[in-house]
Design a protein around this motif. Structure first.
Motif, PDB file in Angstrom:
ATOM      1  N   UNK A  62     100.234  30.632 -11.081  1.00  0.00           N
ATOM      2  CA  UNK A  62     100.546  30.482  -9.730  1.00  0.00           C
ATOM      3  C   UNK A  62     101.491  31.411  -9.403  1.00  0.00           C
ATOM      4  N   UNK A  63     101.441  32.316  -8.427  1.00  0.00           N
ATOM      5  CA  UNK A  63     102.433  33.257  -7.717  1.00  0.00           C
ATOM      6  C   UNK A  63     102.789  32.823  -6.508  1.00  0.00           C
ATOM      7  N   UNK A  64     103.978  32.601  -6.319  1.00  0.00           N
ATOM      8  CA  UNK A  64     104.582  32.460  -5.051  1.00  0.00           C
ATOM      9  C   UNK A  64     105.360  33.442  -4.409  1.00  0.00           C
ATOM     10  N   UNK A  65     105.340  34.004  -3.020  1.00  0.00           N
ATOM     11  CA  UNK A  65     105.955  35.124  -2.417  1.00  0.00           C
ATOM     12  C   UNK A  65     106.463  34.646  -1.219  1.00  0.00           C
ATOM     13  N   UNK A  66     107.827  34.882  -1.195  1.00  0.00           N
ATOM     14  CA  UNK A  66     108.482  34.543   0.232  1.00  0.00           C
ATOM     15  C   UNK A  66     108.917  35.503   0.893  1.00  0.00           C
ATOM     16  N   UNK A  67     108.196  36.564   0.778  1.00  0.00           N
ATOM     17  CA  UNK A  67     108.493  37.821   1.859  1.00  0.00           C
ATOM     18  C   UNK A  67     107.371  38.557   1.983  1.00  0.00           C
ATOM     19  N   UNK A  71     100.295  38.182  -2.302  1.00  0.00           N
ATOM     20  CA  UNK A  71      99.904  37.876  -3.398  1.00  0.00           C
ATOM     21  C   UNK A  71      98.942  36.443  -3.343  1.00  0.00           C
ATOM     22  N   UNK A  72      99.339  35.500  -4.186  1.00  0.00           N
ATOM     23  CA  UNK A  72      98.597  34.099  -3.946  1.00  0.00           C
ATOM     24  C   UNK A  72      98.976  33.232  -3.012  1.00  0.00           C
ATOM     25  N   UNK A  73     100.266  32.801  -3.112  1.00  0.00           N
ATOM     26  CA  UNK A  73     100.675  31.999  -1.970  1.00  0.00           C
ATOM     27  C   UNK A  73     101.913  32.750  -1.197  1.00  0.00           C
ATOM     28  N   UNK A  74     101.884  33.306  -0.074  1.00  0.00           N
ATOM     29  CA  UNK A  74     102.824  34.117   0.391  1.00  0.00           C
ATOM     30  C   UNK A  74     103.515  33.458   1.678  1.00  0.00           C
ATOM     31  N   UNK A  75     104.769  33.271   1.982  1.00  0.00           N
ATOM     32  CA  UNK A  75     105.283  32.986   2.936  1.00  0.00           C
ATOM     33  C   UNK A  75     106.159  34.161   3.543  1.00  0.00           C
ATOM     34  N   UNK A  76     105.809  34.682   4.709  1.00  0.00           N
ATOM     35  CA  UNK A  76     106.262  35.989   5.161  1.00  0.00           C
ATOM     36  C   UNK A  76     106.404  35.961   6.728  1.00  0.00           C
ATOM     37  N   UNK A  77     107.211  36.859   7.374  1.00  0.00           N
ATOM     38  CA  UNK A  77     107.461  37.283   8.605  1.00  0.00           C
ATOM     39  C   UNK A  77     106.130  38.218   8.821  1.00  0.00           C
ATOM     40  N   UNK A  78     105.272  37.748   9.949  1.00  0.00           N
ATOM     41  CA  UNK A  78     104.052  38.515  10.110  1.00  0.00           C
ATOM     42  C   UNK A  78     104.082  39.292  11.525  1.00  0.00           C
ATOM     43  N   UNK A  79     104.686  38.330  12.508  1.00  0.00           N
ATOM     44  CA  UNK A  79     104.499  38.661  13.910  1.00  0.00           C
ATOM     45  C   UNK A  79     103.426  39.160  14.409  1.00  0.00           C
ATOM     46  N   UNK A 151     120.480  38.535   6.525  1.00  0.00           N
ATOM     47  CA  UNK A 151     119.769  39.794   6.258  1.00  0.00           C
ATOM     48  C   UNK A 151     119.231  40.406   7.717  1.00  0.00           C
ATOM     49  N   UNK A 152     119.589  41.396   7.767  1.00  0.00           N
ATOM     50  CA  UNK A 152     119.398  42.128   9.230  1.00  0.00           C
ATOM     51  C   UNK A 152     118.053  42.512   9.453  1.00  0.00           C
ATOM     52  N   UNK A 153     117.324  42.933   8.332  1.00  0.00           N
ATOM     53  CA  UNK A 153     116.020  43.385   8.288  1.00  0.00           C
ATOM     54  C   UNK A 153     114.965  42.223   8.307  1.00  0.00           C
ATOM     55  N   UNK A 154     115.139  41.103   7.435  1.00  0.00           N
ATOM     56  CA  UNK A 154     114.218  39.959   7.759  1.00  0.00           C
ATOM     57  C   UNK A 154     114.481  39.206   8.696  1.00  0.00           C
ATOM     58  N   UNK A 155     115.736  39.240   9.379  1.00  0.00           N
ATOM     59  CA  UNK A 155     116.110  38.354  10.602  1.00  0.00           C
ATOM     60  C   UNK A 155     115.532  36.859  10.431  1.00  0.00           C
ATOM     61  N   UNK A 156     115.810  36.276   9.241  1.00  0.00           N
ATOM     62  CA  UNK A 156     115.342  34.740   9.142  1.00  0.00           C
ATOM     63  C   UNK A 156     116.624  34.073   8.646  1.00  0.00           C
ATOM     64  N   UNK A 157     116.532  32.882   8.415  1.00  0.00           N
ATOM     65  CA  UNK A 157     117.826  31.991   8.102  1.00  0.00           C
ATOM     66  C   UNK A 157     117.763  30.933   7.065  1.00  0.00           C
ATOM     67  N   UNK A 158     117.029  31.368   6.027  1.00  0.00           N
ATOM     68  CA  UNK A 158     116.798  30.486   4.822  1.00  0.00           C
ATOM     69  C   UNK A 158     118.297  30.711   4.134  1.00  0.00           C
ATOM     70  N   UNK A 159     118.896  29.435   3.721  1.00  0.00           N
ATOM     71  CA  UNK A 159     120.172  29.493   3.001  1.00  0.00           C
ATOM     72  C   UNK A 159     120.016  29.314   1.522  1.00  0.00           C
ATOM     73  N   UNK A 160     121.005  29.429   0.852  1.00  0.00           N
ATOM     74  CA  UNK A 160     121.045  29.452  -0.604  1.00  0.00           C
ATOM     75  C   UNK A 160     120.328  28.130  -1.054  1.00  0.00           C
ATOM     76  N   UNK A 161     120.892  26.889  -0.402  1.00  0.00           N
ATOM     77  CA  UNK A 161     120.482  25.754  -0.709  1.00  0.00           C
ATOM     78  C   UNK A 161     118.954  25.470  -0.334  1.00  0.00           C
TER      79      UNK A 161
END
Length: 508
Positions: A62-67, A71-79, A151-161
């Protein structure tokens, strides 16, 4: 494969937590088979996955991608295709081709500003159900911190937690065999804090507590659309449960899911709880022909859809086993440990469900199964509804009530609320409580009847054993040398079978 973005960690989760760590630079997730792209020369994670398949016995990865890449499972900004790398690929209907159809899962955020609540909501409703159904032998996280707050390019708000909690959920898959490859991210401070949070999890730590949150309207709608699309390929997805109720959307809230056994009965649920429930539900449907019980009331249907199932002969039986339980609830089923093993719990749950159905079928009984969670006060209406409209309308002359964990209280409430019909038809009242407090009817006039018909299964060294007078209120009491509730139920089942048979024999 799950993507978060840049560096690699391989870990085999064991009691001694042995670790091997390497850092991969440059990143690789944007690279295509014949072309470099987006600061990436080779797709490191894809290459690593193929090498593992070729050189080891591990085949299901299983590959998961958060940007933003697929790939296989990907969470990403798409607009809508207007965000890098642009174009239609990565939209929710990009599900793979040919034999790979359904094996690409894209969660395309339609705008910036997505935060912890949106990502966790996606994990709960889409990623973890699919991942659990897929049952990988290795999980690779392509760890992109472009989505990190700051991150000014991604412009999302995910925290370290938030990153810590997502990693922690994934660490419960594949027996803990987990690799993390560092990918994107363009704010050094954000990358540092986020990578540290992920590293602490893969080194065996638990995530910090996270308070209740509500997903954004755009995030909740995206998750619902993805669930609707992917439910064509994955039986564990329930798109209807993801549907936003209105606008502005109040998506499912999220609370911390650390697997420490709580001290209060109303502690928050685990995300894994819903996943295990769905997996068991699918198993009961597909392997044993169980059916979902329709709830006529719109209010009940909205709140409890899919939580009540029955065998096809529920109206044509002489003996009906009415089970009220919290199977799948890790706070009930697991002992106080920092890291959970969701795969082991799933195996225990399915094995016991098989034993339960086998017993019921072998004896010619029928089964009515109600799956609850920790919000016990709201279930009184559901239990009495099922009793009045299914149990009492069936042809069953003998009812066996079976309660599991905190759900046993619901049976006691039923006894008090439907005293006459319960006393006339119920032959056995089974409580399997583990280390939870056993329950009694609140009305004194029902206690004598209860004592004559009750069976209580306790975990080893249960505190009630030091209270002789309380033990005497229960009829048959069984001590089981087991901590986890489902495993305890499985060990107690042979004695429960004998008790029920003896109680029914008294009627002949």
């Amino acid at each position: 494969m799950v993507r978060l973005d840049h560096g690699t960690h391989f870990r085999k989760v064991t009691r001694t937590a042995s670790h091997r760590r390497t850092v991969v630079r440059p990143p690789g997730h944007h690279a295509e088979p014949e072309e470099h792209m987006g600061f990436c020369f080779f797709n490191n994670v894809a290459v690593a996955a193929r090498v593992v398949q070729n050189l080891t016995p591990l085949k299901k990865i299983l590959i998961l991608d958060c940007d933003p890449s697929v790939l296989f499972i990907s969470l990403h900004r798409h607009d809508g295709g207007d965000f890098y790398p642009y174009g239609p690929f990565g939209d929710l209907d990009s599900c793979g081709e040919g034999l790979g159809l359904g094996y690409s899962v894209n969660i395309p955020w339609p705008e910036n500003g997505m935060g912890d609540a949106d990502y966790i909501h996606a994990f709960q409703k889409v990623i973890m159900p699919i991942a659990t159904e897929f049952d990988p032998e290795l999980v690779i996280i392509s760890a992109g911190f472009d989505a990190a707050e700051g991150d000014d390019l991604g412009e999302c708000l995910v925290t370290p937690v938030g990153y810590a909690h997502m990693t922690y959920m994934l660490a419960g898959l594949a027996g803990g065999l987990l690799a993390v490859a560092l990918e994107g991210g363009y704010n050094l401070d954000s990358i540092t804090k986020s990578a540290l949070a992920v590293t602490e999890i893969i080194m065996g730590g638990a995530p910090p507590e996270m308070g209740p949150m509500v997903a954004s309207e755009a995030g909740a709608r995206t998750v619902w659309l993805v669930a609707r699309q992917q439910s064509q390929y994955w039986k564990s997805l329930n798109a209807r449960a993801c549907e936003p109720e209105g606008l502005p959307c109040a998506a499912a809230s999220y609370s911390s899911y650390k697997t420490v056994v709580p001290t209060e009965a109303n502690s928050p649920p685990l995300p894994t709880q819903e996943i295990l429930k769905l997996h068991r539900q699918h198993y009961m449907y597909s392997e044993h022909g169980m059916m979902e019980v329709p709830l006529v009331s719109a209010e009940l249907e909205q709140r409890f859809s899919g939580q009540v199932i029955c065998s096809p002969d529920v109206f044509q039986c002489e003996t009906l086993v009415f089970v009220v339980h919290e199977f799948g609830n890790l706070r009930v089923e697991m002992s106080a440990s920092v890291m959970r093993d969701a795969q082991l719990e799933r195996a225990n749950l399915i094995e016991f469900s098989k034993d339960l159905v086998t017993w019921v079928k072998a004896e010619g009984y029928s089964l009515l199964d109600v799956n609850l969670d920790q919000k016990q006060k709201v279930y009184a209406h559901l239990i009495t509804y099922v009793w009045d409209n299914y149990v009492m309308l069936s042809s069953a002359r003998n009812i066996v009530l079976v309660g599991h964990g905190p759900a046993c209280q619901q049976l006691m409430d039923l006894i008090d609320m439907r005293e006459t019909s319960v006393v006339e038809s119920v032959r056995s009242v089974i409580q399997v409580v583990g280390h939870w407090p056993p329950c009694l009817p609140s009305r004194p006039e029902n206690l004598k009847w209860y004592r004559c018909h009750s069976f209580l299964a306790l975990g080893c060294d249960h505190s009630i054993r030091r209270k002789v007078q309380e033990v005497e209120w229960h009829g048959h009491v069984l001590d089981v040398d087991e901590d986890r509730s489902v495993a305890l139920f499985a060990k107690a089942l042979p004695d429960i079978k004998r008790f029920v048979k003896a109680q029914l024999s008294c009627l002949k």
